[in-house]
Design a protein around this motif. Structure first.
Motif, PDB file in Angstrom:
ATOM      1  N   HIS A 151     -51.708 -40.490 -21.791  1.00  0.00           N
ATOM      2  CA  HIS A 151     -50.494 -39.864 -22.324  1.00  0.00           C
ATOM      3  C   HIS A 151     -49.649 -39.330 -21.174  1.00  0.00           C
ATOM      4  CE1 HIS A 151     -52.138 -39.714 -26.482  1.00  0.00           C
ATOM      5  NE2 HIS A 151     -53.290 -39.499 -25.868  1.00  0.00           N
ATOM      6  N   THR A 152     -48.353 -39.242 -21.387  1.00  0.00           N
ATOM      7  CA  THR A 152     -47.436 -38.658 -20.402  1.00  0.00           C
ATOM      8  C   THR A 152     -46.567 -37.602 -21.080  1.00  0.00           C
ATOM      9  OG1 THR A 152     -45.584 -40.170 -20.797  1.00  0.00           O
ATOM     10  CG2 THR A 152     -47.302 -40.929 -19.278  1.00  0.00           C
ATOM     11  N   GLY A 156     -38.697 -39.185 -17.703  1.00  0.00           N
ATOM     12  CA  GLY A 156     -38.689 -40.526 -17.141  1.00  0.00           C
ATOM     13  C   GLY A 156     -38.421 -41.652 -18.118  1.00  0.00           C
ATOM     14  N   GLY A 157     -38.633 -41.447 -19.392  1.00  0.00           N
ATOM     15  CA  GLY A 157     -38.360 -42.494 -20.362  1.00  0.00           C
ATOM     16  C   GLY A 157     -39.534 -43.430 -20.568  1.00  0.00           C
ATOM     17  N   ASP A 158     -39.492 -44.141 -21.693  1.00  0.00           N
ATOM     18  CA  ASP A 158     -40.620 -44.979 -22.107  1.00  0.00           C
ATOM     19  C   ASP A 158     -40.836 -46.156 -21.163  1.00  0.00           C
ATOM     20  OD1 ASP A 158     -42.615 -45.073 -24.295  1.00  0.00           O
ATOM     21  OD2 ASP A 158     -41.776 -47.068 -24.640  1.00  0.00           O
ATOM     22  N   GLY A 159     -39.775 -46.642 -20.540  1.00  0.00           N
ATOM     23  CA  GLY A 159     -39.910 -47.768 -19.626  1.00  0.00           C
ATOM     24  C   GLY A 159     -40.814 -47.456 -18.447  1.00  0.00           C
ATOM     25  N   ILE A 160     -40.867 -46.194 -18.054  1.00  0.00           N
ATOM     26  CA  ILE A 160     -41.759 -45.753 -16.979  1.00  0.00           C
ATOM     27  C   ILE A 160     -43.074 -45.234 -17.537  1.00  0.00           C
ATOM     28  CG2 ILE A 160     -42.055 -44.039 -15.143  1.00  0.00           C
ATOM     29  CD1 ILE A 160     -39.044 -44.196 -14.660  1.00  0.00           C
ATOM     30  N   ASN A 161     -42.975 -44.452 -18.602  1.00  0.00           N
ATOM     31  CA  ASN A 161     -44.163 -43.754 -19.106  1.00  0.00           C
ATOM     32  C   ASN A 161     -45.178 -44.661 -19.784  1.00  0.00           C
ATOM     33  OD1 ASN A 161     -43.284 -41.253 -18.208  1.00  0.00           O
ATOM     34  ND2 ASN A 161     -42.123 -40.839 -20.073  1.00  0.00           N
ATOM     35  N   GLN A 162     -44.711 -45.715 -20.469  1.00  0.00           N
ATOM     36  CA  GLN A 162     -45.663 -46.590 -21.148  1.00  0.00           C
ATOM     37  C   GLN A 162     -46.601 -47.291 -20.157  1.00  0.00           C
ATOM     38  OE1 GLN A 162     -46.565 -46.900 -24.240  1.00  0.00           O
ATOM     39  NE2 GLN A 162     -48.060 -48.494 -23.718  1.00  0.00           N
ATOM     40  N   PRO A 163     -46.078 -47.978 -19.133  1.00  0.00           N
ATOM     41  CA  PRO A 163     -47.009 -48.593 -18.180  1.00  0.00           C
ATOM     42  C   PRO A 163     -47.820 -47.568 -17.396  1.00  0.00           C
ATOM     43  CG  PRO A 163     -44.726 -48.873 -17.462  1.00  0.00           C
ATOM     44  CD  PRO A 163     -44.681 -48.355 -18.854  1.00  0.00           C
ATOM     45  N   LEU A 164     -47.241 -46.394 -17.137  1.00  0.00           N
ATOM     46  CA  LEU A 164     -47.976 -45.359 -16.413  1.00  0.00           C
ATOM     47  C   LEU A 164     -49.158 -44.863 -17.232  1.00  0.00           C
ATOM     48  CD1 LEU A 164     -48.287 -43.394 -14.039  1.00  0.00           C
ATOM     49  CD2 LEU A 164     -46.671 -41.856 -15.209  1.00  0.00           C
ATOM     50  N   SER A 165     -48.938 -44.620 -18.510  1.00  0.00           N
ATOM     51  CA  SER A 165     -50.036 -44.131 -19.359  1.00  0.00           C
ATOM     52  C   SER A 165     -51.131 -45.187 -19.493  1.00  0.00           C
ATOM     53  CB  SER A 165     -49.509 -43.726 -20.742  1.00  0.00           C
ATOM     54  OG  SER A 165     -48.949 -44.828 -21.433  1.00  0.00           O
ATOM     55  N   GLU A 189     -55.708 -47.752 -24.017  1.00  0.00           N
ATOM     56  CA  GLU A 189     -54.406 -47.702 -24.665  1.00  0.00           C
ATOM     57  C   GLU A 189     -53.496 -46.769 -23.881  1.00  0.00           C
ATOM     58  OE1 GLU A 189     -54.488 -46.691 -28.798  1.00  0.00           O
ATOM     59  OE2 GLU A 189     -56.440 -47.663 -29.121  1.00  0.00           O
ATOM     60  N   GLY A 190     -52.204 -47.060 -23.930  1.00  0.00           N
ATOM     61  CA  GLY A 190     -51.198 -46.169 -23.368  1.00  0.00           C
ATOM     62  C   GLY A 190     -50.268 -45.712 -24.464  1.00  0.00           C
ATOM     63  N   ARG A 191     -50.104 -44.415 -24.617  1.00  0.00           N
ATOM     64  CA  ARG A 191     -49.263 -43.875 -25.688  1.00  0.00           C
ATOM     65  C   ARG A 191     -47.980 -43.239 -25.145  1.00  0.00           C
ATOM     66  NH1 ARG A 191     -52.979 -42.808 -30.026  1.00  0.00           N
ATOM     67  NH2 ARG A 191     -54.277 -44.689 -30.153  1.00  0.00           N
ATOM     68  N   ALA A 192     -47.778 -43.311 -23.819  1.00  0.00           N
ATOM     69  CA  ALA A 192     -46.584 -42.727 -23.203  1.00  0.00           C
ATOM     70  C   ALA A 192     -46.403 -41.274 -23.670  1.00  0.00           C
ATOM     71  CB  ALA A 192     -45.355 -43.580 -23.489  1.00  0.00           C
ATOM     72  N   ALA A 193     -45.196 -40.934 -24.155  1.00  0.00           N
ATOM     73  CA  ALA A 193     -44.929 -39.556 -24.596  1.00  0.00           C
ATOM     74  C   ALA A 193     -44.876 -39.440 -26.108  1.00  0.00           C
ATOM     75  CB  ALA A 193     -43.616 -39.067 -23.987  1.00  0.00           C
ATOM     76  N   ARG A 194     -45.439 -40.417 -26.823  1.00  0.00           N
ATOM     77  CA  ARG A 194     -45.271 -40.462 -28.278  1.00  0.00           C
ATOM     78  C   ARG A 194     -46.155 -39.482 -29.036  1.00  0.00           C
ATOM     79  NH1 ARG A 194     -45.092 -45.761 -26.606  1.00  0.00           N
ATOM     80  NH2 ARG A 194     -47.269 -46.183 -27.163  1.00  0.00           N
TER      81      ARG A 194
END
Length: 223
Positions: A151-152, A156-165, A189-194
């Motif tokens: 999770h993030t 930074g936005g989902d374009g950065i956070n999804q691959p980072l998570s 799994e990556g959930r970004a900031a969701r």
């Protein structure tokens, strides 16, 4: 939805709630009973909506669904309890939260100040001893499966956070694999900031949202 279907579904749901709440049941029995009740409800719905047969088909679906639910439910075995106690001892004072979830999974919640630096996915040195100990407990309980979720915060936005998570979860998986845990047992799994657990409006909240969650599941193999 016909009357028979409604009765079958309600009865199955009531069974899941009532049986899983029995005081003299252990966690293993509760997990299997709940799975059976939910399965029965789904089976009743499927039985009544896949052709003729009316109440007989709904009842038959409930029976089959109960059997399937009992198979797919999670159990909380002695090994799972031992693993929880071992991880509690190994992480005491670190800020890692260790708990048993309502569906009989072992959950480790690792905050960002332990696991990863900001905008990085490489594992921090003080996260490695925790993963080392965790790998040992997984080897002691080979019937389990692991899900690692990154999770993030919202910066930074989902374009950065999804691959980072996802990268953070993947690095944790790769580390466990390097310690002898079969990668086939681990899902990432990556959930970004969701899925925030705190407000992203202040630094303290964002720090809480930057985390890794690890779930351990021991599926039931019989009803």
């Amino acid at each position: 939805m016909n009357t028979t279907l409604i009765r079958s579904t309600l009865c199955a749901t009531a069974l899941a709630v009532a049986v899983s709440g029995c005081a003299d049941m252990n966690a293993t029995q509760r997990g299997t009973a709940t799975g059976a009740g939910v399965g029965a409800g789904l089976g009743a719905i499927l039985g009544a909506t896949t052709g003729g047969g009316g109440g007989g088909r709904a009842a038959g679906g409930a029976v089959l669904g109960a059997a399937a639910g009992a198979v797919v439910g999670n159990i909380w075995s002695k090994r799972m309890e031992q693993q929880r106690q071992q991880m509690e001892a190994a992480t005491r004072g670190t800020g890692v939260q260790v708990s048993q979830t309502s569906d009989n999974r072992l959950k480790l919640e690792i905050p960002s100040d332990i696991s990863f630096d900001t905008n990085r996915s490489d594992i921090k040195p003080n996260f490695r001893p925790i993963l080392d100990r965790f790998a040992t407990t997984l080897q002691d309980n080979p019937a389990t499966y692991v899900t690692i979720i990154g999770h993030t915060d919202s910066t930074g936005g989902d374009g950065i956070n999804q691959p980072l998570s996802l990268d953070r979860a993947s690095h944790a998986r790769d580390y466990l694999a390097s310690r002898g845990v079969a990668a086939s047992r681990i899902t990432v799994e990556g959930r970004a900031a969701r899925e925030p657990i705190a407000s992203n409006e202040d630094p303290a909240g964002r720090a809480r949202n930057r985390r890794v969650e690890i779930f351990v599941t021991e599926p039931a193999t019989q009803g």
